[in-house]
Write an enzyme that holds these catalytic residues in place. Sequence first.
Site, PDB file in Angstrom:
ATOM      1  N   HIS A   1       2.241   5.360  -2.016  1.00 14.94           N
ATOM      2  CA  HIS A   1       1.060   5.135  -2.825  1.00 14.94           C
ATOM      3  C   HIS A   1      -0.166   5.192  -1.912  1.00 14.94           C
ATOM      4  O   HIS A   1      -1.331   5.668  -2.226  1.00 14.94           O
ATOM      5  CB  HIS A   1       1.053   3.631  -3.274  1.00 14.94           C
ATOM      6  CG  HIS A   1       0.314   3.641  -4.648  1.00 14.94           C
ATOM      7  ND1 HIS A   1       0.990   4.466  -5.987  1.00 14.94           N
ATOM      8  CD2 HIS A   1      -0.794   2.911  -5.296  1.00 14.94           C
ATOM      9  CE1 HIS A   1       0.144   4.503  -6.828  1.00 14.94           C
ATOM     10  NE2 HIS A   1      -0.718   3.296  -6.434  1.00 14.94           N
TER      11      HIS A   1
ATOM     12  N   TYR B   1     -12.200   3.582  -4.688  1.00 12.65           N
ATOM     13  CA  TYR B   1     -12.076   4.429  -3.735  1.00 12.65           C
ATOM     14  C   TYR B   1     -13.566   4.708  -2.960  1.00 12.65           C
ATOM     15  O   TYR B   1     -13.643   5.493  -1.652  1.00 12.65           O
ATOM     16  CB  TYR B   1     -11.522   5.732  -4.119  1.00 12.65           C
ATOM     17  CG  TYR B   1     -10.268   5.662  -4.363  1.00 12.65           C
ATOM     18  CD1 TYR B   1      -9.020   5.396  -3.406  1.00 12.65           C
ATOM     19  CD2 TYR B   1      -9.681   6.027  -5.575  1.00 12.65           C
ATOM     20  CE1 TYR B   1      -7.903   5.057  -4.179  1.00 12.65           C
ATOM     21  CE2 TYR B   1      -8.407   5.647  -6.208  1.00 12.65           C
ATOM     22  CZ  TYR B   1      -7.516   5.350  -5.094  1.00 12.65           C
ATOM     23  OH  TYR B   1      -6.290   4.919  -5.505  1.00 12.65           O
TER      24      TYR B   1
END
Length: 333
Positions: free
Chosen positions: A275, A310
């Site tokens: 991940h 992000y």
Amino acid sequence: MSANTVQTKQVKLEEQIRQACRVRHYSIKTERVYVGWYKRFVRWCGLKHPATLGSDRVEAWLSHLATDRCVSASTQRQAKAAVLFLYSQVLGMNLPWLKDIVSAKQPQRLPRVLSKGEVSAVLEQLPRTSVGLAVALVYATGMRRSDVLRLRVQDIDFERRVITIRDGKGGKDRTTMLPRSLETGLRAQFAKRAQMHAVDIARGKVDVDLPDALAQKYPTACREWAWQWVFAADDYSECPRTGSIRRHHLHEKTLNRALHDAAKRAGVTKHVTSHTLRHSFATHLLEDGKDIRTIQQLLGHADVSTTMIYTHVANVGACGVLSPMDRLQEAST
């Protein structure tokens, strides 16, 4: 009540949980997790039948997990989901207090991201095998590890340069790019996989898990080349649901071990998981100027707010933001 009677009832309820999961097309992983939490819950309650317990015992058990066992908020929520599934879907008990049980607040954590140099170093240390190729595909496409492992031959279109992810998280399908840098490796993997398929045919062990009721609708589909796993295991194993001996796809732990060893050899001090590569894929695209909506679609996020995380880990230097101290230094020189 004798110990044998209690044990018989426990086994029967375990089987009911498994059947309820299969009816709803839950994954084998979810099925195992739910059964595991049921066992822990019943043991903690003194092997009493869940139907005889009330909200106070459920709340006390969840508090025990957080205070005595020190589990994370996400683990506690998983345990709560398993118990609620047990009461509502298996026992058929529509109890109003089920919805009122409070879960621990999930802390907001920033994803761990590798720099492009670190990713390059890790990829360089991966084994030149199907395992290494599967790990590299996680970063190259942003797919989840489970999505990569469950790719079938028909899901990769070399001519259109498209990879289709079937039945991803939330039961959704989506597409992503086929990386040019991995095309040669994927074609070699197909050739290797075709040889394995020929061996399986010769041994009479061609079989593969099929979605939904396709096995009943198309009895021969499990032997067709198009439905076979791209990243298949080297040996056969027993299907936990049907008991048939078949060649399953690579195990998640195999990828984890290869990635952990590669990161260690590369000298990366961060904790690296598959991940982490997915997070790095999204962050690097954002730093390269790709819009957030495109990244959302590639990752398969239902809500763009999930993808927005992000923006907090992207290199602000890449966006032209400098520290005021750097500005002062530039002015003085």
